[in-house]
Motif scaffolding. Structure first.
Motif, PDB file in Angstrom:
ATOM      1  N   THR A 144       0.873  -1.175   0.000  1.00  0.00           N
ATOM      2  CA  THR A 144       0.000   0.000   0.000  1.00  0.00           C
ATOM      3  C   THR A 144       0.907   1.220   0.000  1.00  0.00           C
ATOM      4  N   ILE A 145       0.752   2.060  -1.019  1.00  0.00           N
ATOM      5  CA  ILE A 145       1.597   3.245  -1.150  1.00  0.00           C
ATOM      6  C   ILE A 145       0.738   4.495  -0.965  1.00  0.00           C
ATOM      7  N   ALA A 146       1.042   5.271   0.077  1.00  0.00           N
ATOM      8  CA  ALA A 146       0.334   6.522   0.340  1.00  0.00           C
ATOM      9  C   ALA A 146       1.096   7.663  -0.328  1.00  0.00           C
ATOM     10  N   VAL A 147       0.376   8.455  -1.093  1.00  0.00           N
ATOM     11  CA  VAL A 147       1.009   9.502  -1.904  1.00  0.00           C
ATOM     12  C   VAL A 147       0.414  10.864  -1.589  1.00  0.00           C
ATOM     13  N   ALA A 148       1.281  11.835  -1.307  1.00  0.00           N
ATOM     14  CA  ALA A 148       0.828  13.213  -1.097  1.00  0.00           C
ATOM     15  C   ALA A 148       0.647  13.883  -2.457  1.00  0.00           C
ATOM     16  N   GLY A 149       0.091  15.093  -2.448  1.00  0.00           N
ATOM     17  CA  GLY A 149      -0.092  15.824  -3.697  1.00  0.00           C
ATOM     18  C   GLY A 149       1.086  16.725  -3.995  1.00  0.00           C
ATOM     19  N   VAL A 171      -1.544  -1.113  -4.209  1.00  0.00           N
ATOM     20  CA  VAL A 171      -2.666  -0.175  -4.233  1.00  0.00           C
ATOM     21  C   VAL A 171      -2.143   1.194  -3.809  1.00  0.00           C
ATOM     22  N   PHE A 172      -2.542   2.223  -4.548  1.00  0.00           N
ATOM     23  CA  PHE A 172      -2.155   3.598  -4.234  1.00  0.00           C
ATOM     24  C   PHE A 172      -3.293   4.287  -3.487  1.00  0.00           C
ATOM     25  N   VAL A 173      -2.945   5.008  -2.423  1.00  0.00           N
ATOM     26  CA  VAL A 173      -3.949   5.758  -1.665  1.00  0.00           C
ATOM     27  C   VAL A 173      -3.441   7.184  -1.445  1.00  0.00           C
ATOM     28  N   PRO A 174      -4.342   8.160  -1.389  1.00  0.00           N
ATOM     29  CA  PRO A 174      -3.909   9.541  -1.129  1.00  0.00           C
ATOM     30  C   PRO A 174      -3.498   9.693   0.334  1.00  0.00           C
ATOM     31  N   ALA A 175      -2.406  10.379   0.581  1.00  0.00           N
ATOM     32  CA  ALA A 175      -1.930  10.544   1.960  1.00  0.00           C
ATOM     33  C   ALA A 175      -2.849  11.451   2.761  1.00  0.00           C
ATOM     34  N   ARG A 176      -3.598  12.312   2.051  1.00  0.00           N
ATOM     35  CA  ARG A 176      -4.518  13.221   2.735  1.00  0.00           C
ATOM     36  C   ARG A 176      -5.514  13.788   1.735  1.00  0.00           C
ATOM     37  N   GLY A 177      -6.438  14.596   2.227  1.00  0.00           N
ATOM     38  CA  GLY A 177      -7.414  15.221   1.354  1.00  0.00           C
ATOM     39  C   GLY A 177      -6.792  16.299   0.484  1.00  0.00           C
ATOM     40  N   GLY A 178      -7.615  16.935  -0.345  1.00  0.00           N
ATOM     41  CA  GLY A 178      -7.105  17.968  -1.238  1.00  0.00           C
ATOM     42  C   GLY A 178      -6.949  19.296  -0.542  1.00  0.00           C
ATOM     43  N   ILE A 179      -6.127  20.194  -1.118  1.00  0.00           N
ATOM     44  CA  ILE A 179      -5.947  21.518  -0.510  1.00  0.00           C
ATOM     45  C   ILE A 179      -6.492  22.613  -1.414  1.00  0.00           C
ATOM     46  N   GLY A 180      -7.219  22.211  -2.444  1.00  0.00           N
ATOM     47  CA  GLY A 180      -7.845  23.207  -3.301  1.00  0.00           C
ATOM     48  C   GLY A 180      -6.916  23.768  -4.347  1.00  0.00           C
ATOM     49  N   GLY A 199      -1.323  -0.008 -13.983  1.00  0.00           N
ATOM     50  CA  GLY A 199      -2.313  -1.081 -13.979  1.00  0.00           C
ATOM     51  C   GLY A 199      -2.648  -1.538 -12.565  1.00  0.00           C
ATOM     52  N   ALA A 200      -2.258  -0.750 -11.558  1.00  0.00           N
ATOM     53  CA  ALA A 200      -2.533  -1.091 -10.164  1.00  0.00           C
ATOM     54  C   ALA A 200      -3.906  -0.560  -9.742  1.00  0.00           C
ATOM     55  N   LYS A 201      -4.259  -0.803  -8.496  1.00  0.00           N
ATOM     56  CA  LYS A 201      -5.520  -0.300  -7.950  1.00  0.00           C
ATOM     57  C   LYS A 201      -5.263   0.993  -7.184  1.00  0.00           C
ATOM     58  N   HIS A 202      -6.329   1.765  -6.951  1.00  0.00           N
ATOM     59  CA  HIS A 202      -6.200   2.948  -6.113  1.00  0.00           C
ATOM     60  C   HIS A 202      -7.502   3.220  -5.382  1.00  0.00           C
ATOM     61  N   ARG A 203      -7.407   3.933  -4.287  1.00  0.00           N
ATOM     62  CA  ARG A 203      -8.574   4.359  -3.528  1.00  0.00           C
ATOM     63  C   ARG A 203      -8.564   5.881  -3.464  1.00  0.00           C
ATOM     64  N   VAL A 204      -9.718   6.476  -3.190  1.00  0.00           N
ATOM     65  CA  VAL A 204      -9.809   7.937  -3.136  1.00  0.00           C
ATOM     66  C   VAL A 204     -10.224   8.387  -1.737  1.00  0.00           C
ATOM     67  N   GLU A 227     -12.284   3.264   6.231  1.00  0.00           N
ATOM     68  CA  GLU A 227     -11.523   2.188   5.585  1.00  0.00           C
ATOM     69  C   GLU A 227     -10.285   2.733   4.887  1.00  0.00           C
ATOM     70  N   VAL A 228     -10.448   3.850   4.150  1.00  0.00           N
ATOM     71  CA  VAL A 228      -9.312   4.446   3.436  1.00  0.00           C
ATOM     72  C   VAL A 228      -8.282   4.990   4.425  1.00  0.00           C
TER      73      VAL A 228
END
Length: 341
Positions: A144-149, A171-180, A199-204, A227-228
């Motif tokens: 599971t890879i958490a990625v910032a913006g 699976v890629f997941v966002p490290a946090r919400g958006g900052i606009g 070709g991997a999976k991701h969550r939002v 869950e996220v």
């Protein structure tokens, strides 16, 4: 005993400087192709007369091709770039700089790419490429890879491809919400791009980056968000950039009273909503949904990517709070300022 490079520096310094210049030109053509001579001269800061003679030499050696739409690197030229890259790092002292910076910041590994992304835009692509390479080495089994913006993370996304994950389940997941900010640079978008390219999976995580305590408590009760957040806080790898404190504060439309805390606290760097002064102390914290600074302590692989001489203070400040397992990927411009050359 002297190494061959050290002997060449003493006996043939002119030859090495010519080699460095031609390598720089060839590398720049590769990243900008197809590119015209005038544009290339402006980017490199060379006169057109000087560049013309070097381009003629590279063309005679069949290292580049010249067409009406601009210059490109030939297959032979690509082989030369690949073969010389290690040597050029030693000649320019980058290998030595990496060791010095690793010791200075007390990190697991420091990777420095040539150039300054403040001056040369494609250096950010090189930061992305170096990050992708380090990520790939660390992927084993289920990840599971958490990625910032941010624009640097977007550059990383551009540099990974279908062969990146191999046999791993990622699976890629966002490290946090958006900052606009620009939507394409928000964590959700960067994750989606990484998943698409590999070709991997991701969550939002479709929640604002900054929320009140009451709203935060409401959010984390939602099953999907819960869950996220669990995936994010238990990630195997975290990728993040580092921001200039004032730039990030303005981008977030920070309230006046919080802006005073950031300014009076002499903040220079920002990561994960934390604002750091030059001593590495947190002077302000933005309430954010997602990864928190303390969560990094239990994450196996943390990769920080940031470059540009203007970010030297920000990087150095944020790295003072980094875990020992952190890998820093930066560029020559930032590294030179951090070391104090």
């Amino acid at each position: 005993m002297y190494t061959l490079i050290e002997l060449q520096k003493k006996l043939l310094p002119d030859m090495l400087s010519v080699m460095q210049k031609r390598f720089q030109i060839l590398r720049s053509i590769h990243f900008m192709e197809p590119v015209g001579r005038r544009t290339l001269a402006q980017v490199l800061g060379f006169s057109e007369r000087v560049l013309r003679s070097e381009v003629e030499f590279l063309n005679e050696q069949k290292l580049i091709t010249i067409k009406t739409n601009g210059m490109s690197v030939s297959e032979q030229g690509l082989s030369v770039l690949e073969g010389l890259s290690g040597m050029m790092r030693e000649i320019s002292g980058i290998n030595e700089m990496e060791e010095k910076l690793k010791e200075l910041l007390n990190l697991q590994e420091v990777v420095i790419v040539p150039g300054d992304s403040d001056e040369t835009p494609w250096v950010k692509q090189e930061l992305g490429r170096a990050c992708a390479k380090r990520m790939k080495k660390r992927l084993v089994g289920k990840n599971t890879i958490a990625v910032a913006g941010g624009s640097t993370m977007a550059a990383v996304a551009d540099m990974i491809s279908a062969d990146f994950i191999g046999d791993s389940d990622t699976v890629f997941v966002p490290a946090r919400g958006g900052i606009g900010e620009d939507v394409k640079n928000e964590a959700n978008s960067v994750c989606a791009k990484m998943a698409e390219n590999t070709g991997a999976k991701h969550r939002v995580l479709y929640v604002p980056d900054q929320v009140s305590k009451e709203v935060y408590q409401s959010f984390i009760k939602e099953p999907i968000i819960k869950e996220v957040l669990h995936l994010i806080k238990n990630a195997d790898m975290v990728l993040h950039g580092i921001g200039d404190a004032n730039v990030m504060a303005k981008r977030r439309n920070t309230k006046e009273e919080d802006m005073k805390l950031i300014t009076n606290g002499h903040a220079v760097g920002e990561a994960f909503g934390y604002y750091f002064n030059e001593a590495g102390q947190v002077v302000h914290k933005v309430p954010t949904v997602g990864l928190q600074l303390q969560d990094l302590q239990k994450i196996k692989h943390v990769i920080a990517v940031a470059g540009g001489s203007s970010k030297a203070k920000a990087i150095k400040a944020c790295m003072k709070s980094a875990t020992k397992s952190t890998v820093l990927i930066t560029d020559e411009g930032a590294a030179t300022k951090m070391i104090g050359y």
